[in-house]
Scaffold this motif. Structure first.
Motif, PDB file in Angstrom:
ATOM      1  N   TYR A   4       0.840  -0.860   0.254  1.00  0.00           N
ATOM      2  CA  TYR A   4       0.029   0.097  -0.091  1.00  0.00           C
ATOM      3  C   TYR A   4       0.832   0.847  -0.360  1.00  0.00           C
ATOM      4  O   TYR A   4       1.495   1.465   1.023  1.00  0.00           O
ATOM      5  CB  TYR A   4      -1.198  -0.362   1.030  1.00  0.00           C
ATOM      6  N   TYR A   8       0.969   1.942   6.855  1.00  0.00           N
ATOM      7  CA  TYR A   8       0.363   1.966   8.245  1.00  0.00           C
ATOM      8  C   TYR A   8       0.958   2.233   9.570  1.00  0.00           C
ATOM      9  O   TYR A   8       0.375   1.955  10.344  1.00  0.00           O
ATOM     10  CB  TYR A   8      -0.416   0.275   8.038  1.00  0.00           C
ATOM     11  N   GLY A  43     -12.978   1.303   2.000  1.00  0.00           N
ATOM     12  CA  GLY A  43     -11.571   1.868   2.506  1.00  0.00           C
ATOM     13  C   GLY A  43     -11.456   3.081   3.423  1.00  0.00           C
ATOM     14  O   GLY A  43     -10.786   4.032   2.626  1.00  0.00           O
ATOM     15  N   GLY A  45     -10.034   3.467   6.402  1.00  0.00           N
ATOM     16  CA  GLY A  45      -8.964   3.526   6.773  1.00  0.00           C
ATOM     17  C   GLY A  45      -8.865   3.736   8.606  1.00  0.00           C
ATOM     18  O   GLY A  45      -9.400   3.027   9.019  1.00  0.00           O
ATOM     19  N   GLN A  49     -12.663  10.153   7.327  1.00  0.00           N
ATOM     20  CA  GLN A  49     -13.906  10.374   6.803  1.00  0.00           C
ATOM     21  C   GLN A  49     -15.212   9.920   8.124  1.00  0.00           C
ATOM     22  O   GLN A  49     -16.102  10.800   7.559  1.00  0.00           O
ATOM     23  CB  GLN A  49     -13.961   9.777   5.850  1.00  0.00           C
ATOM     24  N   ASP A  66     -12.431  -2.214   6.025  1.00  0.00           N
ATOM     25  CA  ASP A  66     -10.707  -2.294   5.476  1.00  0.00           C
ATOM     26  C   ASP A  66      -9.672  -3.119   5.662  1.00  0.00           C
ATOM     27  O   ASP A  66     -10.353  -4.349   6.659  1.00  0.00           O
ATOM     28  CB  ASP A  66     -10.094  -1.013   6.945  1.00  0.00           C
ATOM     29  N   TYR A  67      -8.980  -3.374   4.560  1.00  0.00           N
ATOM     30  CA  TYR A  67      -8.771  -4.907   4.721  1.00  0.00           C
ATOM     31  C   TYR A  67      -7.259  -4.463   5.574  1.00  0.00           C
ATOM     32  O   TYR A  67      -6.614  -5.676   5.895  1.00  0.00           O
ATOM     33  CB  TYR A  67      -8.330  -5.651   3.399  1.00  0.00           C
ATOM     34  N   GLN A  71      -5.295  -0.303  10.156  1.00  0.00           N
ATOM     35  CA  GLN A  71      -6.041   0.758  10.804  1.00  0.00           C
ATOM     36  C   GLN A  71      -7.280   0.458  11.238  1.00  0.00           C
ATOM     37  O   GLN A  71      -8.359   1.404  11.652  1.00  0.00           O
ATOM     38  CB  GLN A  71      -7.104   0.677   8.814  1.00  0.00           C
ATOM     39  N   ASP A  92     -11.250  -7.665   2.167  1.00  0.00           N
ATOM     40  CA  ASP A  92     -11.104  -7.620   1.081  1.00  0.00           C
ATOM     41  C   ASP A  92     -11.742  -6.711   0.591  1.00  0.00           C
ATOM     42  O   ASP A  92     -13.254  -7.746   0.513  1.00  0.00           O
ATOM     43  CB  ASP A  92      -9.859  -8.433   0.082  1.00  0.00           C
ATOM     44  N   ALA A  93     -12.296  -5.460   0.709  1.00  0.00           N
ATOM     45  CA  ALA A  93     -13.964  -5.436  -0.090  1.00  0.00           C
ATOM     46  C   ALA A  93     -13.847  -5.607  -1.875  1.00  0.00           C
ATOM     47  O   ALA A  93     -15.234  -5.948  -2.252  1.00  0.00           O
ATOM     48  CB  ALA A  93     -13.984  -3.665  -0.546  1.00  0.00           C
ATOM     49  N   CYS A 108     -13.865   7.344  -0.053  1.00  0.00           N
ATOM     50  CA  CYS A 108     -12.840   8.504  -0.565  1.00  0.00           C
ATOM     51  C   CYS A 108     -11.537   7.838  -0.298  1.00  0.00           C
ATOM     52  O   CYS A 108     -10.287   7.849   0.737  1.00  0.00           O
ATOM     53  CB  CYS A 108     -13.109   9.162   0.798  1.00  0.00           C
ATOM     54  N   TRP A 109     -10.716   8.238  -1.574  1.00  0.00           N
ATOM     55  CA  TRP A 109      -9.327   8.342  -1.413  1.00  0.00           C
ATOM     56  C   TRP A 109      -9.034   6.305  -1.016  1.00  0.00           C
ATOM     57  O   TRP A 109      -8.024   6.278  -0.744  1.00  0.00           O
ATOM     58  CB  TRP A 109      -8.550   9.022  -0.951  1.00  0.00           C
ATOM     59  N   ILE A 114      -6.907   0.497  -5.163  1.00  0.00           N
ATOM     60  CA  ILE A 114      -6.662  -1.476  -5.388  1.00  0.00           C
ATOM     61  C   ILE A 114      -7.224  -1.772  -6.913  1.00  0.00           C
ATOM     62  O   ILE A 114      -7.808  -1.488  -7.520  1.00  0.00           O
ATOM     63  CB  ILE A 114      -8.962  -1.656  -4.755  1.00  0.00           C
TER      64      ILE A 114
END
Ligand code: SAM
Length: 264
Positions: A4, A8, A43, A45, A49, A66-67, A71, A92-93, A108-109, A114
């Motif tokens: 990523y 992290y 996602g 995080g 947001q 989030d994967y 996070q 994992d989405a 967002c972001w 991905i």
């Protein structure tokens, strides 16, 4: 889990919180989840947001996906104030499996990072109620323009985007959101631009955004050095150039992200 771009470490997790504050006034004026009760955030995080969404829409309950477990752990701390208005799913989405259905989705972001992000749009669809409201905000990195064209920043920015591509991401995914949603069978797709066009008319804002940009760029520095795309000296040159732009009489600093709204 794939590599990523931003990593992290705790400093990066704090940067995401700061980023939501700096860019919030640009992202949220259009986002409308009025009347919605259950929102899926992909996602999510560290919940930067999510915190804004909880505040803006007091009737919302939010499921954060989030994967990265680190996070999610940090998001749990940041969002402790919200109690059972927030749930967390570490997945994992692209292979989402959840128990509930949703009337709203916020991203967002995240799609930018991905690989084969279209899979996310397909994976979430079975869990969306009729007339679900979707709002996504994503990068369009080719829109970045700055003047003077200092070489340190030019070189670093190219390598930053190249690293994201080599990790399977897409630094211009914002421009593709319309097609991605259409191809996944979503309807009523609306595209919007947001961002900044700064110069010395507003020196304080120019300084704030160039400093923000520096932190954004630096967040990828260790990965870029490891991949031998840049050296420590290149990182310093990028920082120096951003400081110089903020002080330059003829400075221009322009960037546009893309927002999309849609329904199922
Ligand atoms: C730049 S952060 C953005 C976080 C948050 N949306 C925000 O704006 O502060 C992107 C997040 O997407 C997550 N992510 C990346 N690939 C993912 C995937 N396949 N499934 C779920 N989450 C993913 C990362 O772990 C990271 O936390």
């Amino acid at each position: 889990m794939t590599a990523y771009l931003h990593g992290y470490i705790p400093k990066e997790q704090q940067r995401l919180m700061d980023q939501a504050g700096v860019l919030g006034s640009l992202i949220y004026p259009r986002v409308d989840f009025s009347g919605c009760k259950k929102l899926l955030e992909v996602g999510s995080g560290v919940g930067a947001q999510t915190e804004v969404l909880l505040r803006l829409f007091p009737d919302l309950e939010i499921t954060c996906v989030d994967y990265s477990q680190s996070q999610i752990d940090r998001a749990r701390q940041n969002l402790a104030f919200a109690g059972d208005r927030v749930k967390f799913v570490c997945q994992d989405a692209r292979k989402l499996q959840v128990e509930e259905n949703y009337d709203s989705v916020f991203i967002c972001w995240a799609l930018e990072h991905i690989p084969d992000a279209a899979q996310v749009l397909v994976a979430i669809k079975p869990y969306l109620l009729p007339e679900t409201k979707l709002w996504f905000t994503e990068v369009f990195n080719s829109s970045f323009y700055f003047h003077p064209a200092f070489p340190g920043l030019t070189k670093y920015y190219k390598n930053y985007n190249d690293l994201q591509v080599s990790l399977g991401g897409n630094p211009d995914i914002g421009a593709n959101l319309g097609n991605l949603l259409r191809n996944a069978g979503y309807r009523e797709i609306g595209l919007f631009h947001g961002g900044f066009h700064l110069d010395q008319r507003k020196p304080e804002e120019l300084k704030e955004i160039t400093q923000y940009w520096k932190e954004l760029m630096k967040s990828a520095a260790s990965g870029m050095i490891e991949a031998e795309l840049v050296t420590e000296e290149d990182v310093l040159a990028m920082e120096h150039d951003l400081d110089s732009i903020a002080l330059n009489d003829n400075a221009v600093f322009f960037y546009h992200f893309i927002q999309v709204s849609a329904t199922v």
